[in-house]
Design a protein around this motif. Structure first.
Motif, mmCIF file in Angstrom:
data_model
loop_
_atom_site.group_PDB
_atom_site.id
_atom_site.type_symbol
_atom_site.label_atom_id
_atom_site.label_comp_id
_atom_site.label_asym_id
_atom_site.label_seq_id
_atom_site.Cartn_x
_atom_site.Cartn_y
_atom_site.Cartn_z
ATOM 1 N N CYS A 137 0.395 -0.707 -4.758
ATOM 2 C CA CYS A 137 0.369 -0.796 -3.300
ATOM 3 C C CYS A 137 1.591 -1.528 -2.754
ATOM 4 O O CYS A 137 2.234 -2.313 -3.455
ATOM 5 C CB CYS A 137 -0.898 -1.516 -2.853
ATOM 6 S SG CYS A 137 -2.410 -0.620 -3.233
ATOM 7 N N CYS A 304 -3.625 1.289 1.260
ATOM 8 C CA CYS A 304 -3.311 1.280 -0.168
ATOM 9 C C CYS A 304 -2.542 2.543 -0.557
ATOM 10 O O CYS A 304 -2.733 3.614 0.015
ATOM 11 C CB CYS A 304 -4.578 1.183 -1.002
ATOM 12 S SG CYS A 304 -5.403 -0.423 -0.932
ATOM 13 N N THR A 328 -5.761 -4.420 -5.839
ATOM 14 C CA THR A 328 -4.619 -3.522 -5.710
ATOM 15 C C THR A 328 -3.832 -3.343 -7.001
ATOM 16 O O THR A 328 -3.019 -2.420 -7.098
ATOM 17 C CB THR A 328 -3.668 -3.999 -4.604
ATOM 18 O OG1 THR A 328 -3.292 -5.361 -4.852
ATOM 19 C CG2 THR A 328 -4.347 -3.893 -3.250
#
Length: 369
Positions: A137, A304, A328
């Motif tokens: 991300c 994301c 993430t």
């Protein structure tokens, strides 16, 4: 347009970052070893850069076993190095024992870092400045998902259901502890889960069943962050989805965590292996698809890209799907859910890594040309 065929003809130089300053330093070393062991040497020229707990960046030729057990730090061939923010360098600066400075070109970075100062947008910001593509991300989504209070606020704004919660800073908690304690009891009831807002992987989290335990739980949480999140207890199944890509994002159906402790602890996840996983989770077909849909929606709502693991509770009494958090850069250990879910969908680790690298390269082209 980037293609995996291009990397086969001209191996990509991939920098693998591991370690870091966070409480998840050890699991990062194991995750990075998983990447190293599953990357095709005909496709990738691998550069390993370890970050010690005190923040030193070292180029190393350590094996995955040496990375995992921490002995990599003592290897005689290690050299100080740093990712250069200068886009003309497009890589790392290596400081040799002879006092020379060498430049290492890097095509893409895999920041296999978990928690603060790695998964929270800090390293991602450096790589954005450097103009180097990276797996995972971007800055905003990484920072948002690291801060549970901010993430919860955005989930609510996007219609992603969550349990009742509240958040207070250290200053607020110290200024009015009795008032806040009473407000929490009224809003959330007992028991209350107490979490540092910005620590990852269950670090500093505890369950309070009365005022005395709440005081101790707040103290523990404040040892890990200056902001504390409080959440009501949910009697539910803990399930997790692996999400990959963007525009559109693809989510797997969820797998289920069978925790070895009262709740899914850091040790359960990464050390003692007591927890078990079931894929798919023990839910109806309709509920499996509902969780999968919420995972893609939540992932997209906070921006994301690349990959993330979305964690949910399915409340036993009502069947409600409640988001817990988004990681993430999820763990890539032998017991980690993300790679297991992707393999269950037909994407084993080597192919998963190829896909993640391809997504990183494609995003760089889309964002920066």
């Amino acid at each position: 347009m980037y293609s995996e065929e291009n990397s086969a003809a001209h191996p990509l130089c991939v920098a693998l970052l591991f370690g870091g300053l966070s409480s998840e330093h050890e699991v990062s070393r194991v995750s990075a070893g998983t990447f190293a062991d599953n990357m095709d040497p005909e496709k990738y020229e691998l550069i390993k850069i370890g970050i010690t707990k005190d923040g030193r960046w070292l180029y190393t030729e350590a094996s995955s076993a040496q990375m995992a057990d921490g002995s990599w730090e003592e290897l005689p061939g290690n050299m100080p190095c740093a990712i250069s923010p200068d886009r003309a360098d497009h890589g790392a600066i290596l400081f040799t024992p002879a006092g020379h400075v060498e430049k290492l070109h890097i095509d893409v970075v895999i920041p296999a870092l978990h928690g603060l100062w790695g998964e929270d947008g800090t390293v991602q910001g450096l790589l954005e400045l450097a103009g180097i593509p990276y797996v995972g991300c971007g800055v905003l989504a990484s920072a948002v998902c690291m801060d549970k209070a901010v993430a919860n606020t955005l989930f609510a704004a996007s219609g992603i259901p969550h349990c009742a919660w509240a958040a207070y800073t250290r200053a607020q908690l110290e200024a009015d502890p009795d008032g806040i304690r009473a407000a929490l009891e009224e809003k959330l009831g007992w028991p209350i889960f107490v979490k540092p807002a910005n620590a990852g992987s269950s670090v500093g989290i505890s369950k309070a069943s009365n005022a005395a335990e709440l005081t101790d739980a707040i103290k523990l949480a404040l040892e890990n962050d200056r902001k504390v999140v409080f959440e009501s207890f949910v009697d539910g199944q803990e399930v997790e989805c692996a999400v990959i890509g963007s525009e559109p994002a693809f989510s797997t159906r969820p797998g289920e965590i069978l925790a070895g402790a009262e709740f899914y602890t850091y040790d359960d996840k990464y050390k003692n292996g007591v927890s078990e996983t079931l894929i798919p989770a023990r839910l109806s077909e309709e509920k499996l698809d509902e969780v999968k849909d919420y995972a893609a929606r939540a992932y997209t709502a906070v921006g994301c890209e690349g990959l993330a693991r979305c964690d949910f509770f399915v409340e036993r009494s009502t069947g409600r799907v409640l988001i817990n958090e988004i990681n993430t850069f999820p763990g890539f250990t032998s017991i980690s859910m993300y790679p297991k879910l992707m393999e269950h969908e037909g994407t084993p680790l080597p192919q998963l890594i190829d896909r993640l690298v391809a997504l990183a390269m494609e995003r760089a082209v889309a964002h920066h040309g």
